[in-house]
Design an enzyme around this catalytic site. Structure first.
Site, PDB file in Angstrom:
ATOM      1  N   TRP A   1     -19.241  17.615   9.606  1.00 48.27           N
ATOM      2  CA  TRP A   1     -18.365  17.120   8.546  1.00 48.27           C
ATOM      3  C   TRP A   1     -18.561  17.933   7.270  1.00 48.27           C
ATOM      4  O   TRP A   1     -19.678  18.237   6.878  1.00 48.27           O
ATOM      5  CB  TRP A   1     -18.665  15.664   8.235  1.00 48.27           C
ATOM      6  CG  TRP A   1     -18.127  14.733   9.268  1.00 48.27           C
ATOM      7  CD1 TRP A   1     -17.656  15.078  10.507  1.00 48.27           C
ATOM      8  CD2 TRP A   1     -18.014  13.316   9.166  1.00 48.27           C
ATOM      9  NE1 TRP A   1     -17.250  13.949  11.177  1.00 48.27           N
ATOM     10  CE2 TRP A   1     -17.461  12.866  10.384  1.00 48.27           C
ATOM     11  CE3 TRP A   1     -18.317  12.397   8.173  1.00 48.27           C
ATOM     12  CZ2 TRP A   1     -17.201  11.518  10.624  1.00 48.27           C
ATOM     13  CZ3 TRP A   1     -18.071  11.054   8.408  1.00 48.27           C
ATOM     14  CH2 TRP A   1     -17.517  10.622   9.629  1.00 48.27           C
TER      15      TRP A   1
ATOM     16  N   THR B   1       0.861  -1.186   0.000  1.00 46.56           N
ATOM     17  CA  THR B   1       0.000   0.000   0.000  1.00 46.56           C
ATOM     18  C   THR B   1       0.897   1.235   0.000  1.00 46.56           C
ATOM     19  O   THR B   1       2.062   1.153   0.392  1.00 46.56           O
ATOM     20  CB  THR B   1      -0.881   0.033   1.262  1.00 46.56           C
ATOM     21  OG1 THR B   1      -0.005   0.016   2.399  1.00 46.56           O
ATOM     22  CG2 THR B   1      -1.797  -1.167   1.330  1.00 46.56           C
TER      23      THR B   1
ATOM     24  N   LYS C   1     -13.555  18.469   9.918  1.00 45.38           N
ATOM     25  CA  LYS C   1     -14.612  18.582  10.924  1.00 45.38           C
ATOM     26  C   LYS C   1     -14.614  19.995  11.472  1.00 45.38           C
ATOM     27  O   LYS C   1     -13.716  20.395  12.198  1.00 45.38           O
ATOM     28  CB  LYS C   1     -14.383  17.568  12.047  1.00 45.38           C
ATOM     29  CG  LYS C   1     -15.655  16.891  12.430  1.00 45.38           C
ATOM     30  CD  LYS C   1     -15.423  15.666  13.251  1.00 45.38           C
ATOM     31  CE  LYS C   1     -16.776  15.006  13.505  1.00 45.38           C
ATOM     32  NZ  LYS C   1     -16.736  14.001  14.510  1.00 45.38           N
TER      33      LYS C   1
ATOM     34  N   GLU D   1      -5.623  -3.128  -1.825  1.00 49.08           N
ATOM     35  CA  GLU D   1      -6.132  -4.293  -1.082  1.00 49.08           C
ATOM     36  C   GLU D   1      -7.188  -5.071  -1.864  1.00 49.08           C
ATOM     37  O   GLU D   1      -7.659  -6.103  -1.421  1.00 49.08           O
ATOM     38  CB  GLU D   1      -6.757  -3.838   0.248  1.00 49.08           C
ATOM     39  CG  GLU D   1      -5.745  -3.397   1.295  1.00 49.08           C
ATOM     40  CD  GLU D   1      -5.384  -1.924   1.208  1.00 49.08           C
ATOM     41  OE1 GLU D   1      -5.563  -1.328   0.131  1.00 49.08           O
ATOM     42  OE2 GLU D   1      -4.925  -1.374   2.218  1.00 49.08           O
TER      43      GLU D   1
HETATM   44  P1  AMP Z   1      -4.345   2.872  -3.531  1.00 50.11           P
HETATM   45  O1  AMP Z   1      -4.426   1.609  -2.786  1.00 50.11           O
HETATM   46  O2  AMP Z   1      -3.036   3.565  -3.380  1.00 50.11           O
HETATM   47  O3  AMP Z   1      -4.739   2.748  -4.950  1.00 50.11           O
HETATM   48  O4  AMP Z   1      -5.380   3.879  -2.862  1.00 50.11           O
HETATM   49  C1  AMP Z   1      -6.725   3.522  -2.674  1.00 50.11           C
HETATM   50  C2  AMP Z   1      -7.500   4.748  -2.289  1.00 50.11           C
HETATM   51  O5  AMP Z   1      -7.553   5.654  -3.390  1.00 50.11           O
HETATM   52  C3  AMP Z   1      -8.946   4.483  -1.972  1.00 50.11           C
HETATM   53  O6  AMP Z   1      -9.115   4.006  -0.657  1.00 50.11           O
HETATM   54  C4  AMP Z   1      -9.564   5.847  -2.186  1.00 50.11           C
HETATM   55  O7  AMP Z   1      -9.349   6.697  -1.076  1.00 50.11           O
HETATM   56  C5  AMP Z   1      -8.775   6.369  -3.349  1.00 50.11           C
HETATM   57  N1  AMP Z   1      -9.535   6.145  -4.592  1.00 50.11           N
HETATM   58  C6  AMP Z   1      -9.375   5.152  -5.476  1.00 50.11           C
HETATM   59  N2  AMP Z   1     -10.245   5.290  -6.511  1.00 50.11           N
HETATM   60  C7  AMP Z   1     -10.977   6.397  -6.251  1.00 50.11           C
HETATM   61  C8  AMP Z   1     -12.049   7.055  -6.920  1.00 50.11           C
HETATM   62  N3  AMP Z   1     -12.516   6.632  -8.081  1.00 50.11           N
HETATM   63  N4  AMP Z   1     -12.568   8.164  -6.336  1.00 50.11           N
HETATM   64  C9  AMP Z   1     -12.091   8.631  -5.155  1.00 50.11           C
HETATM   65  N5  AMP Z   1     -11.081   8.040  -4.491  1.00 50.11           N
HETATM   66  C10 AMP Z   1     -10.529   6.939  -5.021  1.00 50.11           C
END
Ligand code: AMP
Length: 548
Positions: A444, A182, A439, A328
């Site tokens: 929110w 991650t 917040k 994940e």
């Molecule tokens: P990663 O594992 O680095 O790809 O990050 C995942 C995170 O990216 C998710 O938990 C979201 O917070 C954000 N994310 C992924 N796709 C989107 C989307 N289409 N719109 C908004 N946030 C997104």
């Protein structure tokens, strides 16, 4: 129970590999080297070289379960590793080349990688943490920008010595295939260990017409790096279907991408919004320089699709497919497809637009729910805000090692950390990452909604809204904005632009003008950095707040 009588064939990535050789030997893989030159070969060549690499890895002592790391851009050699490593039962570990050497040292040690396949152009990065990566027994140089330096293991030399056939083992489908960490904007990066089965199922569902609609007829350009959640699984889909693949190498700037799209007649591209924002700005600035007539579809994910992007590309006849995912999840979770009944003639165009901009609803096999602060499952009423949880056959059941146990619920769901509302049709609307939530006086505020609105202002190229500390309200929204070249707007103009759309207390108390919003290693806006640098902005002055 009466057991069915069907064959229990394991779901293996090797199947896609063999299928490419059998049915699509003439389909092409094109990639661009750092010097801009194009390399081109067929899936028959690809298959032969995957076999050679599999032999070479065996000769280096790679055993089933061993982790083989890559530190590489998007190109054909990286694609070969995507298949050769899992096909022999080893684990492909894609390292993010934008990370700090300290972080890479930690990740390589945590994963205990035994072999590193690295682009020659990235050797200086490796030298900064090599001494802290004792598990790596062999470094194999992929000669992307010139021959491998003397004294190193040369990828091409290793392959040349090996036969072009390999009798791949019939693995158990739960065998680990790939490992991704991650991005770790909070806490240490954590490893996610995908299986052959999870990746195959993910590939099949991604290709469905109502999911990403990938087909063998497309010319596919993953502008998402192959070290970001397996390039969203697109390389697997392409090989499974015989789709022509166009891999951009290190050049991800707008002009280079436009050039590649035009030259190779790319029809389908995928990447994070920041990439497409750059492309749109280039098209606006030089409308007659680029021929993007071949481009029909674009997947946008990793961060929210903005109204400006949706409009800018739709106007040019390009279908925007908005997807939500996470490392994940292998990584696809949901897609913003318009359900048949909702898209009927006469449907309200504003409602359709809202749905396209939402994160959509869960893909087949993924289940979604959202929970409140006390752990209660919330209603799908479009207003209750809570943390999104998911489960399914390509959702991590735990992290590699022992990290992050608190992200998994006792009843078998994964806590995403995304704050959402869910409407009555099941469409997800991400309002924030839980750590980005603002917040103000106990209420929110959705940063995503405000930044989307800001990015539809004609002078604004990029905007990110984040929490500034406030003496009275705890937190108040602050906006970081980047103007388009040659354009600007005053604070008053921006506030007047937002005012009709939001409650007054949602309006940013101030604006910070930047030349670029800081980005994460995967190209998303890095709001934690904004918070670190400008979090005290409102404590310094005595200006009135929009919360009053
Ligand atoms: P990663 O594992 O680095 O790809 O990050 C995942 C995170 O990216 C998710 O938990 C979201 O917070 C954000 N994310 C992924 N796709 C989107 C989307 N289409 N719109 C908004 N946030 C997104």
């Amino acid at each position: 129970m009466l057991t069915g009588r069907m064959m229990d064939e394991p779901l293996l990535l090797t199947h896609f590999l063999e299928r490419a050789r059998t049915f699509f030997p003439r389909s092409e893989v094109v990639d661009r080297a750092p010097d801009g030159s194009l390399h081109r070969y067929t899936y028959a060549d690809f298959h032969r070289r995957v076999c050679q690499l599999a032999h070479a890895l065996g000769r280096l002592g790679v055993a089933p379960g061993d982790r083989v790391a890559t530190l590489a851009w998007n190109h054909h050699r990286h694609l070969e590793a995507y298949f050769a490593v899992p096909a022999i039962g080893a684990v492909l570990h894609t390292l993010n080349l934008r990370l700090h050497p300290d972080e890479l040292a930690y990740i390589v040690s945590d994963a205990e990688d035994v072999v590193l396949l690295i682009d020659r152009s990235l050797l200086p990065l490796w030298r900064q943490f090599a001494a802290r990566a004792p598990s790596v027994r062999h470094v194999v140089v992929l000669p992307d920008d010139g021959p491998a330096p003397e004294g190193t293991l040369d990828y091409e030399g290793l392959l040349d010595a090996e036969p072009g056939h390999y009798d791949f083992p019939r693995l158990e489908e739960r065998t680990a295939a790939a490992l991704c960490y991650t991005s770790g904007t909070t806490g240490r990066p954590k490893g996610v260990l995908y299986t052959h089965r999870s990746t195959v199922l993910h590939t099949l569902v991604s290709c469905m017409a109502d999911v990403l609609a990938i087909s063998g007829q497309e010319v596919l350009l993953p502008a998402v790096p192959m070290f970001h959640a397996n390039a969203w699984g697109l390389p697997y889909a392409a090989v499974a279907l015989g789709t022509k693949l166009v891999l951009p190498g290190p050049r991800l700037d707008a002009v280079s991408l436009c050039d590649l799209i035009a030259r190779e007649r790319v029809s389908f591209a995928a990447g994070v919004p920041t990439i497409w924002m750059g492309l749109l700005a280039e098209l606006d600035a030089h409308p007659d320089h680029h021929d993007l007539s071949s481009l029909r579809r674009m997947v946008v994910g990793g961060a929210a699709l903005t109204p400006a992007l949706l409009e800018g590309f739709s106007r040019r006849g390009i279908e925007m497919i908005h997807a939500w995912g996470m490392t994940e999840l292998n990584p696809l979770g949901s897609v913003a497809r318009i359900k048949p009944r909702l898209g009927e003639a006469g449907a309200d165009p504003d409602k359709i637009r809202t749905l396209r901009l939402s994160q959509g609803y869960a893909a087949p096999f993924v289940e979604q729910r959202h929970v409140g602060a006390a752990g209660e499952v919330l209603p799908w009423d479009g207003t209750s805000m809570g943390e999104l949880e998911v489960r399914g056959p390509w959702v991590a059941a735990s992290y590699f090692g022992d990290a992050g146990r608190d992200r998994f619920t006792a009843d078998g769901w994964f806590k995403t950390g995304d704050v959402v509302t869910i409407d009555a049709e099941g469409y997800l609307h991400i309002t924030d990452r839980s750590k980005d939530v603002i917040k103000s006086g106990g209420e929110w505020i959705s940063s995503v909604a405000i930044e989307n609105a800001l990015m539809s202002h004609p002078a604004v190229l990029e905007a990110a809204v984040f929490a500034g500390r406030h003496p009275h309200w705890d937190e108040r929204p602050l906006a970081a904005v980047v103007f388009k070249p040659g354009k600007e707007a005053s604070k008053e103009e921006l506030t007047a632009f937002l005012a009709p759309r939001f409650a007054k207390f949602w309006l940013p108390d101030d604006y910070v003008v930047l030349s670029q919003i800081p980005r994460t290693s995967t190209g998303k806006f890095l709001k934690t950095r904004l918070r670190e640098e400008y979090g005290d902005w409102l404590l310094q002055g005595n200006q009135p707040s929009n919360a009053e």
